[in-house]
Design a protein around this motif. Structure first.
Motif, mmCIF file in Angstrom:
data_model
loop_
_atom_site.group_PDB
_atom_site.id
_atom_site.type_symbol
_atom_site.label_atom_id
_atom_site.label_comp_id
_atom_site.label_asym_id
_atom_site.label_seq_id
_atom_site.Cartn_x
_atom_site.Cartn_y
_atom_site.Cartn_z
ATOM 1 N N ARG A 141 0.831 -1.213 0.000
ATOM 2 C CA ARG A 141 0.000 0.000 0.000
ATOM 3 C C ARG A 141 0.861 1.258 0.000
ATOM 4 O O ARG A 141 0.547 2.238 -0.672
ATOM 5 N N ALA A 142 1.945 1.251 0.796
ATOM 6 C CA ALA A 142 2.836 2.409 0.846
ATOM 7 C C ALA A 142 3.490 2.651 -0.510
ATOM 8 O O ALA A 142 3.614 3.803 -0.953
ATOM 9 N N LYS A 143 3.894 1.579 -1.190
ATOM 10 C CA LYS A 143 4.485 1.735 -2.525
ATOM 11 C C LYS A 143 3.458 2.289 -3.505
ATOM 12 O O LYS A 143 3.784 3.135 -4.343
ATOM 13 N N LEU A 144 2.211 1.830 -3.395
ATOM 14 C CA LEU A 144 1.145 2.315 -4.266
ATOM 15 C C LEU A 144 0.870 3.802 -4.022
ATOM 16 O O LEU A 144 0.714 4.572 -4.979
ATOM 17 N N ARG A 145 0.831 4.201 -2.740
ATOM 18 C CA ARG A 145 0.629 5.615 -2.407
ATOM 19 C C ARG A 145 1.773 6.462 -2.968
ATOM 20 O O ARG A 145 1.547 7.557 -3.492
ATOM 21 N N GLU A 146 2.996 5.955 -2.853
ATOM 22 C CA GLU A 146 4.150 6.689 -3.356
ATOM 23 C C GLU A 146 4.075 6.838 -4.882
ATOM 24 O O GLU A 146 4.377 7.895 -5.418
ATOM 25 N N THR A 147 3.670 5.781 -5.557
ATOM 26 C CA THR A 147 3.512 5.852 -7.015
ATOM 27 C C THR A 147 2.427 6.856 -7.383
ATOM 28 O O THR A 147 2.615 7.671 -8.296
ATOM 29 N N ASP A 148 1.298 6.820 -6.691
ATOM 30 C CA ASP A 148 0.214 7.766 -6.961
ATOM 31 C C ASP A 148 0.661 9.206 -6.708
ATOM 32 O O ASP A 148 0.348 10.108 -7.480
ATOM 33 N N ARG A 149 1.414 9.396 -5.625
ATOM 34 C CA ARG A 149 1.921 10.736 -5.308
ATOM 35 C C ARG A 149 2.856 11.214 -6.408
ATOM 36 O O ARG A 149 2.771 12.348 -6.871
ATOM 37 N N TYR A 150 3.728 10.321 -6.875
ATOM 38 C CA TYR A 150 4.672 10.672 -7.938
ATOM 39 C C TYR A 150 3.930 11.051 -9.220
ATOM 40 O O TYR A 150 4.261 12.034 -9.873
ATOM 41 N N VAL A 151 2.913 10.263 -9.554
ATOM 42 C CA VAL A 151 2.152 10.545 -10.780
ATOM 43 C C VAL A 151 1.438 11.881 -10.648
ATOM 44 O O VAL A 151 1.475 12.712 -11.560
ATOM 45 N N ARG A 152 0.788 12.124 -9.505
ATOM 46 C CA ARG A 152 0.096 13.392 -9.304
ATOM 47 C C ARG A 152 1.065 14.564 -9.369
ATOM 48 O O ARG A 152 0.774 15.606 -9.959
ATOM 49 N N GLU A 153 2.230 14.395 -8.753
ATOM 50 C CA GLU A 153 3.238 15.443 -8.725
ATOM 51 C C GLU A 153 3.778 15.721 -10.127
ATOM 52 O O GLU A 153 3.984 16.865 -10.517
ATOM 53 N N THR A 154 4.008 14.667 -10.887
ATOM 54 C CA THR A 154 4.582 14.814 -12.220
ATOM 55 C C THR A 154 3.570 15.389 -13.201
ATOM 56 O O THR A 154 3.901 16.253 -14.015
ATOM 57 N N VAL A 155 2.336 14.916 -13.117
ATOM 58 C CA VAL A 155 1.302 15.387 -14.033
ATOM 59 C C VAL A 155 0.824 16.769 -13.629
ATOM 60 O O VAL A 155 0.500 17.596 -14.460
ATOM 61 N N GLY A 156 0.783 17.020 -12.357
ATOM 62 C CA GLY A 156 0.285 18.301 -11.867
ATOM 63 C C GLY A 156 -1.170 18.190 -11.486
ATOM 64 O O GLY A 156 -1.843 17.214 -11.786
ATOM 65 N N THR A 157 -1.651 19.204 -10.808
ATOM 66 C CA THR A 157 -3.044 19.191 -10.353
ATOM 67 C C THR A 157 -3.798 20.395 -10.907
ATOM 68 O O THR A 157 -4.515 21.068 -10.203
ATOM 69 N N ALA A 158 -3.590 20.675 -12.180
ATOM 70 C CA ALA A 158 -4.262 21.815 -12.811
ATOM 71 C C ALA A 158 -5.742 21.520 -13.011
ATOM 72 O O ALA A 158 -6.195 20.392 -12.848
ATOM 73 N N GLY A 159 -6.471 22.506 -13.426
ATOM 74 C CA GLY A 159 -7.914 22.376 -13.591
ATOM 75 C C GLY A 159 -8.296 21.582 -14.831
ATOM 76 O O GLY A 159 -7.455 21.142 -15.598
ATOM 77 N N PRO A 160 -9.601 21.434 -15.039
ATOM 78 C CA PRO A 160 -10.102 20.637 -16.157
ATOM 79 C C PRO A 160 -9.665 21.166 -17.520
ATOM 80 O O PRO A 160 -9.601 20.430 -18.482
ATOM 81 N N ALA A 161 -9.360 22.459 -17.651
ATOM 82 C CA ALA A 161 -8.948 23.007 -18.937
ATOM 83 C C ALA A 161 -7.619 22.404 -19.397
ATOM 84 O O ALA A 161 -7.325 22.372 -20.580
ATOM 85 N N ASP A 162 -6.826 21.931 -18.475
ATOM 86 C CA ASP A 162 -5.512 21.387 -18.795
ATOM 87 C C ASP A 162 -5.507 19.863 -18.876
ATOM 88 O O ASP A 162 -4.446 19.251 -18.825
ATOM 89 N N GLU A 163 -6.681 19.253 -19.024
ATOM 90 C CA GLU A 163 -6.735 17.790 -19.082
ATOM 91 C C GLU A 163 -5.905 17.241 -20.237
ATOM 92 O O GLU A 163 -5.178 16.262 -20.080
ATOM 93 N N ALA A 164 -6.000 17.881 -21.382
ATOM 94 C CA ALA A 164 -5.244 17.408 -22.554
ATOM 95 C C ALA A 164 -3.745 17.490 -22.284
ATOM 96 O O ALA A 164 -2.989 16.575 -22.628
ATOM 97 N N GLU A 165 -3.320 18.556 -21.655
ATOM 98 C CA GLU A 165 -1.897 18.718 -21.327
ATOM 99 C C GLU A 165 -1.441 17.660 -20.316
ATOM 100 O O GLU A 165 -0.365 17.079 -20.441
ATOM 101 N N GLN A 166 -2.290 17.404 -19.322
ATOM 102 C CA GLN A 166 -1.966 16.388 -18.322
ATOM 103 C C GLN A 166 -1.879 15.006 -18.968
ATOM 104 O O GLN A 166 -0.970 14.230 -18.670
ATOM 105 N N LEU A 167 -2.823 14.703 -19.858
ATOM 106 C CA LEU A 167 -2.798 13.407 -20.542
ATOM 107 C C LEU A 167 -1.566 13.293 -21.439
ATOM 108 O O LEU A 167 -0.969 12.217 -21.554
ATOM 109 N N ALA A 168 -1.163 14.403 -22.061
ATOM 110 C CA ALA A 168 0.045 14.389 -22.893
ATOM 111 C C ALA A 168 1.274 14.121 -22.036
ATOM 112 O O ALA A 168 2.161 13.341 -22.415
ATOM 113 N N LYS A 169 1.328 14.758 -20.850
ATOM 114 C CA LYS A 169 2.444 14.505 -19.930
ATOM 115 C C LYS A 169 2.466 13.048 -19.497
ATOM 116 O O LYS A 169 3.525 12.416 -19.436
#
Length: 139
Positions: free
Chosen positions: A86-114
């Motif tokens: 579970r800790a490894k999964l949380r760390e992976t999720d945190r990394y993905v969120r951090e790398t993709v960013g937490t921008a708003g819905p207007a940036d969904e395409a940019e997040q998916l591209a990242k």
């Protein structure tokens, strides 16, 4: 007169079965020993001296040490393994969120591209990509 050795008669089927069984048991034994040693080091509830004691016991008297460890502390080995996963999964999720960013819905395409770029580099697996994509699309 020259004699030839016929292995089928020198090594009967039951002998082959017993040999395969013993090899299987030895492999299982080493897996169990490895799991116990990993569990000893992974357990944060044990002090350094307790870890040293269990490790010495398991390595000096391996059969008795592993047996006593599994009887005394084996009940929580599965829980510790699940906590670790579970800790490894949380760390992976945190990394993905951090790398993709937490921008708003207007940036969904940019997040998916990242995300696509990260997956193409091999930094995340297809399963992690799928979960991150779902997080982007549902947020």
């Amino acid at each position: 007169m020259e004699s030839t050795v016929n292995l089928a008669y020198d090594y009967p089927l039951l002998g082959a079965f017993w040999t395969i069984m013993w090899i299987f048991l030895w492999v299982m034994w080493f897996f169990l020993l490895f799991r116990v040693v990993v569990d000893i080091f992974r357990d944060d509830g044990l002090s350094g001296w307790a870890k040293t004691g269990w490790l010495v016991f398991a390595l000096v008297l391996p059969f008795l040490g592993v047996f006593v460890y599994v009887v005394a502390r084996g009940k929580d080995m599965g829980r510790r393994e699940q906590d670790h996963v579970r800790a490894k999964l949380r760390e992976t999720d945190r990394y993905v969120r951090e790398t993709v960013g937490t921008a708003g819905p207007a940036d969904e395409a940019e997040q998916l591209a990242k995300l696509s770029e990260i997956r193409a580099k091999g930094d995340i697996t297809d399963e992690e990509y799928r979960r991150a994509k779902e997080m982007v699309l549902h947020h």
